[in-house]
Design a protein around this motif. Sequence first.
Motif, mmCIF file in Angstrom:
data_model
loop_
_atom_site.group_PDB
_atom_site.id
_atom_site.type_symbol
_atom_site.label_atom_id
_atom_site.label_comp_id
_atom_site.label_asym_id
_atom_site.label_seq_id
_atom_site.Cartn_x
_atom_site.Cartn_y
_atom_site.Cartn_z
ATOM 1 N N GLN A 1 0.633 -1.383 0.076
ATOM 2 C CA GLN A 1 -0.075 0.452 -0.185
ATOM 3 C C GLN A 1 1.410 1.416 -0.019
ATOM 4 O OE1 GLN A 1 -2.570 -0.086 3.321
ATOM 5 N NE2 GLN A 1 -4.097 -2.114 2.330
ATOM 6 N N ALA A 2 1.793 1.499 -1.183
ATOM 7 C CA ALA A 2 2.755 2.788 -0.875
ATOM 8 C C ALA A 2 2.019 3.726 -1.464
ATOM 9 C CB ALA A 2 4.211 1.921 -1.462
ATOM 10 N N THR A 3 2.467 4.818 -1.432
ATOM 11 C CA THR A 3 1.843 5.638 -1.751
ATOM 12 C C THR A 3 2.385 6.594 -2.482
ATOM 13 O OG1 THR A 3 0.253 6.258 -0.048
ATOM 14 C CG2 THR A 3 0.573 7.588 -1.287
ATOM 15 N N PRO A 4 2.694 6.708 -4.026
ATOM 16 C CA PRO A 4 4.132 7.026 -4.672
ATOM 17 C C PRO A 4 3.806 9.018 -3.955
ATOM 18 C CG PRO A 4 1.982 6.166 -6.244
ATOM 19 C CD PRO A 4 1.750 5.996 -5.155
ATOM 20 N N ALA A 5 5.116 8.933 -4.299
ATOM 21 C CA ALA A 5 5.424 10.469 -4.188
ATOM 22 C C ALA A 5 4.767 11.417 -4.989
ATOM 23 C CB ALA A 5 6.909 10.433 -3.566
ATOM 24 N N PRO A 6 4.224 12.697 -4.766
ATOM 25 C CA PRO A 6 4.220 13.015 -5.635
ATOM 26 C C PRO A 6 5.332 14.238 -6.375
ATOM 27 C CG PRO A 6 3.768 14.379 -4.183
ATOM 28 C CD PRO A 6 4.344 13.621 -3.279
ATOM 29 N N PRO A 7 5.362 14.308 -8.036
ATOM 30 C CA PRO A 7 6.641 14.592 -8.503
ATOM 31 C C PRO A 7 7.241 16.109 -7.654
ATOM 32 C CG PRO A 7 4.545 15.419 -9.742
ATOM 33 C CD PRO A 7 4.109 14.787 -8.560
ATOM 34 N N ILE A 8 8.434 15.299 -8.333
ATOM 35 C CA ILE A 8 9.972 17.363 -8.199
ATOM 36 C C ILE A 8 9.395 17.992 -8.955
ATOM 37 C CG2 ILE A 8 12.311 17.880 -7.680
ATOM 38 C CD1 ILE A 8 12.438 15.108 -6.756
ATOM 39 N N ASP A 9 8.930 18.874 -8.110
ATOM 40 C CA ASP A 9 9.126 20.032 -8.924
ATOM 41 C C ASP A 9 10.294 21.046 -9.684
ATOM 42 O OD1 ASP A 9 8.728 23.206 -11.299
ATOM 43 O OD2 ASP A 9 6.521 22.612 -10.737
ATOM 44 N N ARG A 10 11.236 20.960 -11.104
ATOM 45 C CA ARG A 10 12.577 20.682 -11.267
ATOM 46 C C ARG A 10 12.798 22.833 -10.139
ATOM 47 N NH1 ARG A 10 17.036 18.738 -12.242
ATOM 48 N NH2 ARG A 10 17.768 20.494 -13.814
ATOM 49 N N SER A 11 11.886 23.946 -11.544
ATOM 50 C CA SER A 11 11.402 25.160 -11.105
ATOM 51 C C SER A 11 11.160 25.424 -9.450
ATOM 52 C CB SER A 11 10.258 25.120 -11.713
ATOM 53 O OG SER A 11 10.323 25.254 -13.105
ATOM 54 N N ILE A 12 10.505 24.567 -8.707
ATOM 55 C CA ILE A 12 10.693 24.924 -7.658
ATOM 56 C C ILE A 12 11.819 24.742 -6.851
ATOM 57 C CG2 ILE A 12 9.594 24.522 -5.142
ATOM 58 C CD1 ILE A 12 7.273 23.405 -6.861
ATOM 59 N N LEU A 13 12.317 22.909 -7.534
ATOM 60 C CA LEU A 13 13.763 22.950 -6.513
ATOM 61 C C LEU A 13 14.804 24.103 -6.779
ATOM 62 C CD1 LEU A 13 15.399 21.105 -5.139
ATOM 63 C CD2 LEU A 13 15.267 20.035 -7.395
ATOM 64 N N HIS A 14 14.241 24.917 -7.807
ATOM 65 C CA HIS A 14 16.027 25.513 -8.309
ATOM 66 C C HIS A 14 15.251 26.943 -7.234
ATOM 67 C CE1 HIS A 14 18.061 27.842 -11.692
ATOM 68 N NE2 HIS A 14 18.883 27.326 -10.670
ATOM 69 N N VAL A 15 14.437 27.318 -6.657
ATOM 70 C CA VAL A 15 13.818 28.566 -6.458
ATOM 71 C C VAL A 15 14.355 27.979 -4.830
ATOM 72 C CG1 VAL A 15 11.993 30.221 -5.044
ATOM 73 C CG2 VAL A 15 12.481 29.531 -7.024
ATOM 74 N N GLN A 16 13.984 26.619 -4.139
ATOM 75 C CA GLN A 16 14.260 26.283 -2.788
ATOM 76 C C GLN A 16 16.167 26.249 -2.978
ATOM 77 O OE1 GLN A 16 12.662 22.464 -3.225
ATOM 78 N NE2 GLN A 16 10.962 23.240 -1.266
ATOM 79 N N VAL A 17 16.630 26.100 -3.748
ATOM 80 C CA VAL A 17 18.204 25.771 -3.589
ATOM 81 C C VAL A 17 18.279 27.658 -3.258
ATOM 82 C CG1 VAL A 17 19.918 25.181 -4.960
ATOM 83 C CG2 VAL A 17 18.025 23.509 -4.337
ATOM 84 N N ILE A 18 17.612 27.787 -4.581
ATOM 85 C CA ILE A 18 18.408 29.232 -4.096
ATOM 86 C C ILE A 18 18.322 30.106 -3.306
ATOM 87 C CG2 ILE A 18 18.836 32.172 -5.367
ATOM 88 C CD1 ILE A 18 18.016 30.394 -7.932
ATOM 89 N N LEU A 19 17.439 29.775 -2.316
ATOM 90 C CA LEU A 19 17.474 30.639 -1.214
ATOM 91 C C LEU A 19 18.210 29.771 -0.433
ATOM 92 C CD1 LEU A 19 12.529 30.955 -1.634
ATOM 93 C CD2 LEU A 19 14.940 32.805 -1.764
#
Length: 341
Positions: A32-50
């Motif tokens: 019953q594993a629930t797939p994680a939501p996909p990773i949005d590279r645009s959001i990740l880019h903002v997170q990494v810079i911040l």
Amino acid sequence: MRKFVIALAASGLVAGVATAQEQRNAAAPTPQATPAPPIDRSILHVQVILDKLGFGPGVLDGRGGMSLVNALKGFQQSRGLPVTGKADQATLRALYPYRSVRPTVTLTIDQRALAGPFVQTIPKDYAEQAKLDGMFYSAPVEKLAEMFHTTPAVLAALNPGTRLAAGQKMVFPNALPTSRAYPDDATPQWRQTLAQLNVDAAAPKAAKIVVDKSDKLLRAYDAQGRLIGQYSATIGSASDPLPIGNWKVLHVSPNPDWKMNPKILKRVSDSKQAQIIPPGPNNPVGVVWIDLSREHYGIHGTPDPEKIGRTESNGCVRLTNWDAARVALMVKSGTPVIFQA
């Protein structure tokens, strides 16, 4: 952090240093594993810079959330922008000079990254924890996840079907620092911890720390009153509220043990015996304790970065291990710390 190991193994990222039986057990699918939501590279880019600029977005996961909203608000405030908490056009223009910082980095795993010591299972009972040699990571993948300011589940999503082993190339959130020139007075062990957590040695010095109970944030200001850093925090609880007032840093204790004293912990029965929990990243206070002039209170790390801002603490101010380590580099003995409602 520990609870992610099984889910990660089921996703195909299995530690190459585990025993054959452990690998067979880890590779078994999770019901019953629930797939994680996909990773949005645009959001990740903002997170990494911040994250690199000192406005901690929490776990680097490419999925957003309140920690990212707060980080954007902090960045906007520091740049004199409208405070919207959104990656709007004005904010994206302000982030544009840092666009060369890519959201991910591909690295080849070496044996040092896989090296322990590890504790496969950390007991919940404090008396049993006190018997351990250290509150170490449970597996190499947990170590790597914290090194890159994320979780094992995110590493699994970035590296589907990849086996964790020396010589293997893997994709990580780009948490690499600009400098590892840590202070001359840092002990070798503390230097190792800072390097392992990819903490940037170029962190600015704080003239004042403000911890805000209402929005669960720790803010750092320079001598001119400018906001130079902001981090999501877990702050107190109903039984152990934040002690509102003006305090100061007494000292910084890297890689601390933790003295579990039932007499001062309201959520621990007085019938329990006091215990000394050994150091390690899975210690209840994480990798660093910033002691404050308010007795028994401090700013510290946590073994559960994904819970920051979402759970309660025993009254102290809890950050991710990497954010707590960064704040430790920003303060010194005597730095004012203000707790406000």
